[in-house]
Design a protein around this motif. Structure first.
Motif, PDB file in Angstrom:
ATOM      1  N   LEU A 118      42.573 -25.315 -36.431  1.00 21.22           N
ATOM      2  CA  LEU A 118      42.284 -26.866 -35.978  1.00 21.22           C
ATOM      3  C   LEU A 118      40.747 -26.706 -35.091  1.00 21.22           C
ATOM      4  N   PHE A 119      42.035 -27.229 -34.291  1.00 23.37           N
ATOM      5  CA  PHE A 119      41.210 -26.901 -32.502  1.00 23.37           C
ATOM      6  C   PHE A 119      40.200 -25.818 -32.393  1.00 23.37           C
ATOM      7  N   ILE A 120      40.271 -24.805 -32.998  1.00 23.58           N
ATOM      8  CA  ILE A 120      39.323 -23.404 -32.948  1.00 23.58           C
ATOM      9  C   ILE A 120      37.471 -24.184 -33.601  1.00 23.58           C
ATOM     10  N   GLY A 121      38.373 -24.678 -35.073  1.00 25.59           N
ATOM     11  CA  GLY A 121      37.572 -25.463 -35.637  1.00 25.59           C
ATOM     12  C   GLY A 121      36.163 -25.829 -35.536  1.00 25.59           C
ATOM     13  N   GLY A 122      37.291 -28.033 -34.517  1.00 22.42           N
ATOM     14  CA  GLY A 122      37.061 -28.448 -34.005  1.00 22.42           C
ATOM     15  C   GLY A 122      35.986 -28.102 -32.812  1.00 22.42           C
ATOM     16  N   THR A 123      35.912 -27.001 -32.012  1.00 26.62           N
ATOM     17  CA  THR A 123      35.425 -26.452 -31.268  1.00 26.62           C
ATOM     18  C   THR A 123      34.127 -26.157 -31.423  1.00 26.62           C
ATOM     19  N   ILE A 355      34.372 -29.434 -23.600  1.00 24.77           N
ATOM     20  CA  ILE A 355      35.482 -30.687 -23.673  1.00 24.77           C
ATOM     21  C   ILE A 355      36.557 -30.177 -24.922  1.00 24.77           C
ATOM     22  N   PHE A 356      36.204 -29.708 -25.552  1.00 28.62           N
ATOM     23  CA  PHE A 356      37.016 -29.470 -27.324  1.00 28.62           C
ATOM     24  C   PHE A 356      38.076 -28.683 -26.357  1.00 28.62           C
ATOM     25  N   ALA A 357      37.424 -27.024 -25.580  1.00 25.31           N
ATOM     26  CA  ALA A 357      38.378 -25.980 -25.351  1.00 25.31           C
ATOM     27  C   ALA A 357      39.100 -26.279 -24.425  1.00 25.31           C
ATOM     28  N   ILE A 378      31.321 -19.865 -26.446  1.00 26.07           N
ATOM     29  CA  ILE A 378      30.660 -21.169 -26.385  1.00 26.07           C
ATOM     30  C   ILE A 378      29.383 -21.454 -25.348  1.00 26.07           C
ATOM     31  N   ALA A 379      29.346 -20.033 -24.490  1.00 27.28           N
ATOM     32  CA  ALA A 379      28.358 -19.487 -23.252  1.00 27.28           C
ATOM     33  C   ALA A 379      27.385 -19.240 -24.275  1.00 27.28           C
ATOM     34  N   LEU A 380      27.293 -18.349 -24.861  1.00 27.18           N
ATOM     35  CA  LEU A 380      27.066 -17.304 -25.892  1.00 27.18           C
ATOM     36  C   LEU A 380      26.486 -18.218 -26.781  1.00 27.18           C
TER      37      LEU A 380
END
Length: 405
Positions: A118-123, A355-357, A378-380
């Motif tokens: 869920l956190f991965i999806g949220g990110t 922030i999520f990560a 995120i960087a890419l």
């Protein structure tokens, strides 16, 4: 840590963030990439000069709260009316699709547990409105129709993303959804949406009146930062992350906010600009510390780069992150170049994704490999879209709404 040593560390962090952020900007990349690389350079991944100590993490926490305050301050709910249904469609699809893609892939392809998935999806749902605005402005498309659609969608994305972050935080800290605590979070959000316009008018008037008679300079930064800290404390008191309070304070003090029923309270635009000008140096002082701290938290040396997992995981998540945003743009009626431009403008995750990560890492939900892979994603997604958008507008010049008249 010795005081003089801390001063030297803080000096090094701020200067390296500034230099590398400036270099990234001159190369056409978002400055956040340079600040992130400053942390990687100074941290255990490369030079090993700086460690993410509790003091640095505390300063980074202030940076997160002030960063979300600035996001709230720049949020203009009026865009939702101007851009209409198309913004809602792009935003809804841009939240639901990346969240579903990321969570399902993590759960079924990589066999991760539910909360991590869920956190991965949220990110992957995040869109950095700051990066989006900067890219469109640099391309001189800030007044284009596709720009209005994107900015309206990004406003919705920011609001929903912060609410989603609050619920994921509650889920992770409690090991499940506690209806009482979740109700508190929801009640806080609903009460804020109802009371913030009145509070904004009242607070702005009080600050403005006191500034006229104050004999000491610096009233606005002192009172506004105090308000942000109070909102952060209040958010924690009801079980939400402190950063939600920062966002709430920024939204309350933004130039225009709407009741759910559509009743607007207009603040003094001149004073609002003055307040933003007074606060911006403080925000820009603390927020780079957060991004540097994110880089410091990475230790690429302890990651087994020969493992196929991190390459496959980050590659798949990157494709899903881009596809989820692009598909949302294909649900509206526009020509093909415009759809691609809208989709690409929604791709950058930037500071909101970080922030999520970071919350996932600090909560122990992400291990070192997953956290590092998510930062790579995120960087890419932050670095590549500006370059692709520049190519797209150059390649299809004259194909966008308003180009020919």
């Amino acid at each position: 840590m010795e005081v003089h040593t801390f001063f030297l560390i803080l000096l090094t962090m701020l200067l390296s963030a500034r230099v590398l952020g400036e270099l990234a900007a001159r190369l056409g990349a978002p400055p956040v990439i340079g600040e992130l690389l400053a942390g990687v350079l100074l941290g255990p991944s490369l030079l090993g000069w700086v460690e993410p100590t509790p003091v640095i993490r505390l300063l980074a926490e202030i940076g997160i709260i002030l960063l979300l305050f600035e996001v709230g301050l720049e949020t203009d709910i009026l865009r939702l009316i101007r851009t209409g249904v198309k913004s809602v469609i792009v935003a809804a699809a841009g939240i639901i699709l990346p969240f579903a893609f990321g969570a399902l892939a993590a759960l079924h392809v990589f066999d991760l547990n539910l909360i991590t998935s869920l956190f991965i999806g949220g990110t992957l749902t995040a869109t950095s409105i700051g990066i989006t605005v900067r890219v469109l402005t640099d391309l001189k498309r800030s007044q284009g129709r596709e720009s209005n659609i994107v900015l309206g969608a990004a406003v919705i994305d920011d609001v929903v993303g912060i609410v989603l972050l609050a619920f994921l935080y509650e889920f992770s800290s409690g090991g499940g959804i506690n209806l009482v605590n979740t109700g508190k979070v929801l009640l806080f959000i609903l009460l804020f949406l109802i009371l913030a316009p009145l509070a904004a008018r009242l607070m702005a008037e009080i600050i403005k009146r006191f500034e006229r008679v104050s004999q000491i300079p610096g009233l606005i930064p002192t009172t506004v930062v105090s308000l942000v800290l109070f909102f952060a404390w209040l958010a924690h008191a009801v079980g939400a992350p402190e950063l939600l309070g920062g966002f709430a304070a920024g939204l309350a003090l933004s130039q225009r906010f709407f009741f759910p029923m559509g009743v607007a309270i207009h603040t003094d635009a001149k004073f609002a600009h003055h307040m933003e000008g007074q606060m911006r140096p403080i925000v820009h002082l603390f927020t780079p510390i957060f991004f540097v701290m994110v880089g410091l938290s990475l230790n690429f040396q302890v990651i087994d780069w020969s493992s196929s997992f991190i390459w496959i995981f980050s590659g798949i998540m990157f494709v899903l992150a881009v596809a989820g945003k692009l598909l949302g743009a294909f649900l509206i009626r526009e020509n093909m170049p415009t759809r691609f431009a809208i989709g690409l403008a929604m791709v950058p995750r930037g500071e909101v994704g970080l922030i999520f990560a970071e919350l996932g890492r600090s909560s122990g939900i992400f291990d070192g490999e997953i956290y590092a892979a998510m930062v790579v994603v995120i960087a890419l997604t932050t670095l590549l879209p500006p370059f692709v958008m520049k190519w797209l507008y150059r390649r299809h010049a004259g194909s966008f709404p308003g180009d020919n008249g």
